[in-house]
Design an enzyme around this catalytic site. Sequence first.
Site, PDB file in Angstrom:
ATOM      1  N   ASN A   9       0.913  -1.389   0.144  1.00  0.00           N
ATOM      2  CA  ASN A   9       0.138  -0.088   0.040  1.00  0.00           C
ATOM      3  C   ASN A   9       1.429   1.330   0.028  1.00  0.00           C
ATOM      4  O   ASN A   9       1.831   1.641   0.960  1.00  0.00           O
ATOM      5  CB  ASN A   9      -0.772  -0.010   1.283  1.00  0.00           C
ATOM      6  N   GLY A 174       2.280   2.853  10.505  1.00  0.00           N
ATOM      7  CA  GLY A 174       2.674   3.729  10.311  1.00  0.00           C
ATOM      8  C   GLY A 174       3.929   4.427  11.995  1.00  0.00           C
ATOM      9  O   GLY A 174       3.838   5.775  11.828  1.00  0.00           O
ATOM     10  N   SER A 214       2.777  -1.954  10.718  1.00  0.00           N
ATOM     11  CA  SER A 214       3.948  -1.482  10.915  1.00  0.00           C
ATOM     12  C   SER A 214       4.465  -2.681  10.416  1.00  0.00           C
ATOM     13  O   SER A 214       5.923  -3.151  11.401  1.00  0.00           O
ATOM     14  CB  SER A 214       4.314  -1.389  12.660  1.00  0.00           C
TER      15      SER A 214
HETATM   16  P1  PGA Z   1       2.239   1.092   7.907  1.00  0.00           P
HETATM   17  O1  PGA Z   1       1.334   1.587   7.015  1.00  0.00           O
HETATM   18  O2  PGA Z   1       3.158  -0.367   7.399  1.00  0.00           O
HETATM   19  O3  PGA Z   1       3.412   2.201   7.523  1.00  0.00           O
HETATM   20  O4  PGA Z   1       2.360   1.068   9.276  1.00  0.00           O
HETATM   21  C1  PGA Z   1       0.180   0.034   6.957  1.00  0.00           C
HETATM   22  C2  PGA Z   1      -0.681   0.375   5.922  1.00  0.00           C
HETATM   23  O5  PGA Z   1      -1.504   1.782   6.560  1.00  0.00           O
HETATM   24  O6  PGA Z   1      -1.385  -0.157   5.520  1.00  0.00           O
END
Ligand code: PGA
Length: 255
Positions: A9, A174, A214
């Site tokens: 994503n 995130g 994450s």
């Molecule tokens: P992240 O985002 O891997 O940066 O935590 C995952 C997502 O929002 O699909």
Amino acid sequence: MRKKIVAANWKMNKTQVEAAAFISTLLLEIGDMADVEVVILPPFTAIAKVNEALGNSQNIKVGAQNMHWERSGAFTGEISSTMLRDLFCRYVVLGHSERRTLFGETDEIINRKVRAAHEATLRPILCVGETLDQRERGNVEKILALQLRGSLANLGTKELQETVIAYEPVWAIGTGRTATAAQAQEAHAFIRHTLSKIADDATADKIRIQYGGSVKPDNAHELMEQPDIDGALVGGASLDARSFAGIVKAALPND
Ligand code: PGA
């Protein structure tokens, strides 16, 4: 056996040139891997470029990060399922927590989109997950059940089987704070239990449930080794082709 599905994503990142460079590196790293389903979710503006860069690759698919529920009409700034099909998209992410919190999407809106996606034979990746506050108040199961029942209302068995669920605890997105493998497995088992209530055991058993929040090359294996974790939805770590390739490799069957 549910085939693992690992999706990148990219959110609002990457120009066409950057997208093409990512795909060249990814193909060098993983080739056209058949044992894991890989999905790239670029911003709308880079979808065509990603397809072009993928060439004849069969197992790496392309999807979008959102869409409108109507097929066409006076909806300035929106993109429809017809347009995504026209760009050879196979998947569409719906109900991501950023859409829910920043753009006010409710389970009812998400349900309209999920049904519209199926009508257009696009497979939805439906995101669900609790906030930190909801977790601390002991409401994880209540929230997950509400989101699942609301977003998956009025779907047939075949449509449910062709839906991918992404469990993304909002506090882990995130933030660098991943759910432990045990916390994630517990939530995934509850999601599968809820799916068996919405449909039946056999259907719930076929639905793939990704973990997101994450995910990194070094925690991906432990997460995806859990019995109810069938892949990953990767944000930050999917922006670098080598790091994303590391996560895809972590999804390979053990033997
Ligand atoms: P992240 O985002 O891997 O940066 O935590 C995952 C997502 O929002 O699909």
